[in-house]
Design a protein around this motif. Structure first.
Motif, mmCIF file in Angstrom:
data_model
loop_
_atom_site.group_PDB
_atom_site.id
_atom_site.type_symbol
_atom_site.label_atom_id
_atom_site.label_comp_id
_atom_site.label_asym_id
_atom_site.label_seq_id
_atom_site.Cartn_x
_atom_site.Cartn_y
_atom_site.Cartn_z
ATOM 1 N N GLU A 191 -14.473 -2.335 -17.733
ATOM 2 C CA GLU A 191 -14.594 -1.014 -17.528
ATOM 3 C C GLU A 191 -13.577 -0.486 -18.947
ATOM 4 O O GLU A 191 -14.016 0.859 -19.232
ATOM 5 N N ILE A 192 -12.622 -0.995 -19.282
ATOM 6 C CA ILE A 192 -11.692 -0.590 -20.472
ATOM 7 C C ILE A 192 -12.681 -0.706 -21.520
ATOM 8 O O ILE A 192 -12.852 0.426 -22.548
ATOM 9 N N ILE A 193 -13.689 -1.789 -21.821
ATOM 10 C CA ILE A 193 -14.440 -1.693 -22.956
ATOM 11 C C ILE A 193 -15.610 -0.484 -22.986
ATOM 12 O O ILE A 193 -15.677 0.094 -24.084
ATOM 13 N N PHE A 194 -16.205 -0.434 -21.741
ATOM 14 C CA PHE A 194 -16.862 0.748 -21.723
ATOM 15 C C PHE A 194 -16.403 2.139 -22.190
ATOM 16 O O PHE A 194 -16.941 3.132 -22.634
ATOM 17 N N ALA A 195 -15.188 2.436 -21.639
ATOM 18 C CA ALA A 195 -14.447 3.448 -21.936
ATOM 19 C C ALA A 195 -14.148 3.848 -23.386
ATOM 20 O O ALA A 195 -14.472 4.892 -23.709
ATOM 21 N N MET A 196 -13.840 2.591 -23.866
ATOM 22 C CA MET A 196 -13.528 2.681 -25.269
ATOM 23 C C MET A 196 -14.796 2.916 -26.260
ATOM 24 O O MET A 196 -14.799 3.765 -27.172
ATOM 25 N N ILE A 197 -15.954 2.340 -25.662
ATOM 26 C CA ILE A 197 -17.205 2.887 -26.487
ATOM 27 C C ILE A 197 -17.609 4.106 -26.575
ATOM 28 O O ILE A 197 -18.058 4.846 -27.279
ATOM 29 N N ILE A 198 -17.358 4.641 -25.205
ATOM 30 C CA ILE A 198 -17.639 6.117 -24.981
ATOM 31 C C ILE A 198 -16.636 6.867 -25.943
ATOM 32 O O ILE A 198 -17.303 8.080 -26.703
ATOM 33 N N ILE A 199 -15.339 6.704 -26.041
ATOM 34 C CA ILE A 199 -14.547 7.307 -26.923
ATOM 35 C C ILE A 199 -14.679 7.351 -28.248
ATOM 36 O O ILE A 199 -14.730 8.016 -29.179
ATOM 37 N N ILE A 200 -15.217 6.008 -28.659
ATOM 38 C CA ILE A 200 -15.450 5.854 -30.200
ATOM 39 C C ILE A 200 -16.813 6.633 -30.502
ATOM 40 O O ILE A 200 -16.914 7.383 -31.820
ATOM 41 N N LEU A 201 -17.740 6.780 -29.672
ATOM 42 C CA LEU A 201 -19.206 7.299 -29.904
ATOM 43 C C LEU A 201 -18.658 8.815 -30.189
ATOM 44 O O LEU A 201 -19.177 9.564 -31.016
ATOM 45 N N ILE A 202 -17.847 9.270 -29.065
ATOM 46 C CA ILE A 202 -17.591 10.845 -29.322
ATOM 47 C C ILE A 202 -16.990 11.148 -30.706
ATOM 48 O O ILE A 202 -17.211 12.067 -31.275
ATOM 49 N N PHE A 203 -16.026 10.252 -31.022
ATOM 50 C CA PHE A 203 -15.144 10.239 -32.083
ATOM 51 C C PHE A 203 -16.147 10.342 -33.406
ATOM 52 O O PHE A 203 -15.988 11.101 -34.341
ATOM 53 N N VAL A 204 -17.043 9.323 -33.316
ATOM 54 C CA VAL A 204 -17.872 9.015 -34.792
ATOM 55 C C VAL A 204 -18.754 10.278 -34.736
ATOM 56 O O VAL A 204 -18.948 10.731 -35.747
ATOM 57 N N LEU A 205 -19.334 10.897 -33.366
ATOM 58 C CA LEU A 205 -20.301 11.980 -33.677
ATOM 59 C C LEU A 205 -19.536 13.287 -34.134
ATOM 60 O O LEU A 205 -20.262 14.099 -35.073
ATOM 61 N N ALA A 206 -18.364 13.506 -33.622
ATOM 62 C CA ALA A 206 -17.645 14.628 -34.168
ATOM 63 C C ALA A 206 -17.259 14.412 -35.493
ATOM 64 O O ALA A 206 -17.624 15.457 -36.439
ATOM 65 N N ALA A 207 -16.946 13.295 -35.878
ATOM 66 C CA ALA A 207 -16.730 13.155 -37.472
ATOM 67 C C ALA A 207 -17.769 13.189 -38.217
ATOM 68 O O ALA A 207 -17.692 13.953 -39.292
ATOM 69 N N ILE A 208 -19.005 12.771 -37.905
ATOM 70 C CA ILE A 208 -20.172 12.833 -38.520
ATOM 71 C C ILE A 208 -20.578 14.572 -38.883
ATOM 72 O O ILE A 208 -21.095 14.921 -39.993
ATOM 73 N N PHE A 209 -20.345 15.098 -37.721
ATOM 74 C CA PHE A 209 -20.818 16.724 -37.692
ATOM 75 C C PHE A 209 -19.645 17.310 -38.753
ATOM 76 O O PHE A 209 -20.312 18.030 -39.561
ATOM 77 N N LEU A 210 -18.450 16.998 -38.752
ATOM 78 C CA LEU A 210 -17.554 17.506 -39.674
ATOM 79 C C LEU A 210 -18.024 17.160 -41.237
ATOM 80 O O LEU A 210 -17.889 18.026 -42.065
ATOM 81 N N SER A 211 -18.242 15.901 -41.116
ATOM 82 C CA SER A 211 -18.573 15.385 -42.711
ATOM 83 C C SER A 211 -19.657 16.241 -43.180
ATOM 84 O O SER A 211 -19.767 16.512 -44.407
ATOM 85 N N LEU A 212 -21.063 16.307 -42.527
ATOM 86 C CA LEU A 212 -22.007 16.909 -42.929
ATOM 87 C C LEU A 212 -21.997 18.304 -43.367
ATOM 88 O O LEU A 212 -22.273 18.898 -44.132
ATOM 89 N N LYS A 213 -20.948 19.051 -42.327
ATOM 90 C CA LYS A 213 -20.613 20.454 -42.898
ATOM 91 C C LYS A 213 -19.829 20.785 -44.068
ATOM 92 O O LYS A 213 -20.150 21.380 -45.031
ATOM 93 N N ILE A 214 -18.908 19.845 -44.272
ATOM 94 C CA ILE A 214 -18.020 19.713 -45.365
ATOM 95 C C ILE A 214 -18.774 19.293 -46.628
ATOM 96 O O ILE A 214 -18.720 20.156 -47.729
ATOM 97 N N SER A 215 -19.558 18.325 -46.625
ATOM 98 C CA SER A 215 -20.182 17.697 -47.738
ATOM 99 C C SER A 215 -21.386 18.682 -48.224
ATOM 100 O O SER A 215 -21.631 18.852 -49.502
ATOM 101 N N LYS A 216 -21.839 19.607 -47.060
ATOM 102 C CA LYS A 216 -22.797 20.553 -47.764
ATOM 103 C C LYS A 216 -22.495 21.525 -48.770
ATOM 104 O O LYS A 216 -23.018 22.014 -50.095
ATOM 105 N N ARG A 217 -21.012 21.932 -48.740
ATOM 106 C CA ARG A 217 -20.554 22.925 -49.382
ATOM 107 C C ARG A 217 -20.197 22.026 -50.635
ATOM 108 O O ARG A 217 -20.309 22.785 -51.990
#
Length: 718
Positions: free
Chosen positions: A272-298
């Protein structure tokens, strides 16, 4: 090499970094949870083992107390004492009293099936072990003859008897049965010292079967390998899965108490802990990718502007401008880029001028310069074209330079093509004419290619001059030898002349007898043979050396002294020699003779300034550091310190022009250093002889030696 996109590289790097950070945090967190879980389990198991170990030691203390009670209170046939102990103590099922021969004298059991007084128990383990003078003995688990149940005994000596307590582990079994894992299985298992199961709440039948687990993983991977309270993963054949646990050892009985828990259940508890950690990591990675693409475009827009402007400048369009960026750092770069664009326009003209200057320098040098790739010509200067007698550069470019090299030097050049070389000599054939060159090679990088730059100097005239100097040296030595021949012949010719005029006079006076005539002719023949021998000796000296050979230094020294004997005697010079036996060197023997004669002649000339009774030359040969050393010293006063470093230069002499050419020592230096791979040097020294102090010059030759030898010391007076 194919170039990569900077934007793609930055984006991939940024995304990889984000994913790496996210997954790293996740893995670190999972590892922390995992090890925290193991720490909790280890703490609980350690606490449990400590309680069980304490309980077992308490049980053993009770047994020892009962044994002491029996020692002080038992009397033969005191059945009530034995009965009271068995009936009041749940840990003891029966007591047997054996005499010194192992025969039952007395006993009591709560359920007696198979024993009686007079039975012979001398073969039982608990009796045989105590016969070896032991104080007491705890047995491993065995099948009791009393009640045919698996049992453990404690036996001890009582005067000349042996008391055997049949032990029941019901209290300990009840105690360890309190400890269960989360899957409902019992945590504890106890083995005796042989590896047989004593207590196993999970499978009591194994105790009755006296099941031995000495060959199981719990012993192989844990008990036999690790120290107590060391935790490990091991496979259980009974549960058919990996277990996680440890063990402790009971000191008095050597029992092994093992505690374990299912390793798969430990991992499942983390799911259960592993599953929760995977969900948190995916959310973190997706949010970081979105911000990175926006900044890198400029950021990439500014990169694109710089790229387009750089392409315009590369195509010669220096009027292109870049718009200001959203980021101030890029604006600083853009301003610098615009300034650089102006400077490039200016420096383009300067580079063209520099290139023209380099070409002029390349073609104006005195050396022959050839740039090649493994011998295939890439470029050459004008001096090279003229040297190879070609019309223009195109006649040489693309050709193999080895085509111009003498065959015996081709292998040397091929070897030097592979490295940065020191100067070396070789011969070229230009239009069937042999020319000697001094060459040197260095690696250079041109337009990304690793090429070889070879510089050549035509030294044919210098080599011809060396040959001329050598010839002059030989002619000078020949002149010296002719003078020595004159000295050697003077006395024999005088004897022949005296004998001839004597017998002529006696003939005219008619007093010549036959005996006198024969005697005189024998004397003339003897002296003519001496003259012939002298001619052979001098002829051998002038014989040209054709090959390198091994020869003895001391024999050569004696040969020189023999050649110069008359000249040395006429100058009243004392020769003192000290020889190291059998010094063998490799070289040209006659050239070596020439060196020694040149040095001795210089010493002889220097000694003319000394009184005739105080002239001497010392000759020492010895071995040092695997080299043959020849040291020739005189007391001629030495050489001025200001010019001593020049004595081996060509045409340098301190003598009058009528006495020396200045090439003797130069040729000696060439022979020793170049031909014999040795060294020669001169120094001023002071000598003590017959309690008198003298100053003179010492010349030392250092030549590689061939073999070791012994010392021989002789003094010759010539």
């Amino acid at each position: 090499m194919k170039s990569k996109s900077l934007k793609k590289e930055i984006l991939v790097t940024l995304l990889s970094f984000i994913i790496f950070i996210g997954t790293s945090i996740g893995f670190i967190s999972l590892a922390n949870f995992y090890f925290s879980k193991l720490n909790i389990i280890e703490h609980n198991q350690r606490q449990t083992l400590t309680q069980i170990e304490k309980e077992i030691n308490k049980f053993l203390t009770q047994i020892y107390s009962l044994s002491n009670y029996l020692k002080y209170n038992y009397t033969p046939n005191n059945i009530n004492l034995l009965k009271n102990i068995v009936d009041t103590n749940n840990n003891i099922s029966s007591i047997i009293i054996l005499n010194k021969n192992g025969i039952i004298e007395d006993y009591y059991a709560d359920s007696n099936l198979n024993i009686y007084k007079g039975f012979d128990y001398s073969r039982q383990e608990y009796f045989k072990e105590l016969k070896e003078n032991k104080r007491d003995y705890w047995s491993n688990v065995f099948l009791s003859t009393v009640d045919e149940e698996a049992a453990i005994s404690y036996s001890f000596r009582l005067e000349d008897k042996i008391v055997v307590l049949m032990i029941q582990l019901k209290e300990i079994s009840d105690f360890i049965s309190q400890f269960k894992n989360q899957d409902g299985t019992y945590m504890i298992k106890v083995f005796d010292s042989s590896g047989t199961v004593i207590l196993n709440p999970n499978n009591p039948d194994l105790v009755l079967q006296r099941f031995n687990e000495k060959t199981q993983k719990v012993f192989i991977d844990v008990i036999d390998k690790l120290a107590p309270y060391t935790f490990s993963i091991f496979y259980s054949k009974i549960f058919e899965e990996n277990q996680y646990g440890t063990y402790t050892s009971i000191k008095d009985t050597n029992w092994k108490v093992v505690i374990r828990e299912s390793y798969s259940l430990i991992l499942e508890s983390l799911n259960e802990i592993i599953f929760a950690m995977i969900i948190i990591i995916l959310i973190f990675v997706l949010a970081a990718i979105f911000l990175s693409l926006k900044i890198s475009k400029r950021i990439f827009k500014s990169f694109d502007d710089l790229q387009h402007t750089a392409a315009d400048i590369a195509n010669g369009n220096y009027k292109s401008n870049i718009e200001n960026s959203y980021y101030s750092e890029f604006n600083i770069l853009i301003n610098s880029f615009n300034k650089m664009r102006i400077e490039i326009d200016k420096r383009e003209d300067s580079l063209e001028e520099s290139l023209n200057s380099f070409k002029s320098l390349f073609n104006s040098t005195m050396e022959i310069i050839v740039i090649h790739n493994k011998g295939i010509c890439v470029d050459a200067n004008n001096v090279a074209i003229e040297f190879f007698n070609l019309k223009d550069k195109n006649d040489l470019i693309g050709k193999n330079l080895l085509d111009f090299v003498d065959d015996k030097y081709k292998e040397l050049l091929i070897m030097n093509y592979k490295k940065n070389s020191l100067p070396y000599e070789f011969d070229l054939l230009i239009n069937s004419k042999k020319l000697t060159c001094l060459g040197q090679d260095k690696f250079i990088s041109i337009n990304g290619k690793n090429l070889k730059l070879s510089t050549l100097i035509d030294i044919t005239e210098l080599k011809d001059k060396d040959k001329l100097l050598s010839q002059q040296s030989k002619m000078a030595a020949m002149g010296e030898m002719i003078g020595n021949i004159a000295h050697q012949w003077r006395q024999p010719l005088s004897v022949i002349s005296t004998c001839a005029s004597g017998i002529k006079f006696e003939k005219e006076m008619s007093v010549l007898t036959d005996e006198r005539f024969v005697e005189t002719l024998d004397l003339i023949v003897e002296n003519t043979q001496y003259l012939s021998k002298t001619i052979d000796d001098f002829r051998n000296f002038f014989k040209a050396d054709k090959k390198v050979e091994d020869f003895c230094v001391n024999e050569s020294m004696e040969k020189v002294l023999k050649l110069l004997k008359s000249s040395i005697q006429n100058h009243n010079i004392e020769i003192e020699t000290s020889y190291h036996k059998d010094l063998i060197i490799n070289g040209y023997p006659n050239e070596f003779l020439q060196v020694i004669i040149n040095i001795l002649n210089n010493s002889k000339d220097a000694l003319k300034n000394q009184a005739r009774d105080k002239r001497f030359i010392k000759i020492n040969t010895y071995m040092k550091n695997k080299k043959c050393l020849v040291q020739i010293s005189d007391n001629g006063g030495g050489v001025d310190e200001s010019i001593i470093s020049k004595v081996f230069e060509p045409y340098f002499t301190t003598k009058h022009k009528s006495q020396g050419t200045g090439i003797g020592l130069y040729m000696s230096h060439q022979i020793v250093v170049e031909h014999m791979k040795g060294n020669i040097y001169m120094e001023n020294r002071e000598f003590i002889k017959n309690n008198n102090s003298y100053k003179g010059c010492s010349v030392t030759l250092e030549i590689p030696i061939q073999e070791e030898s012994k010392i021989d010391y002789n003094i010759y007076h010539i």
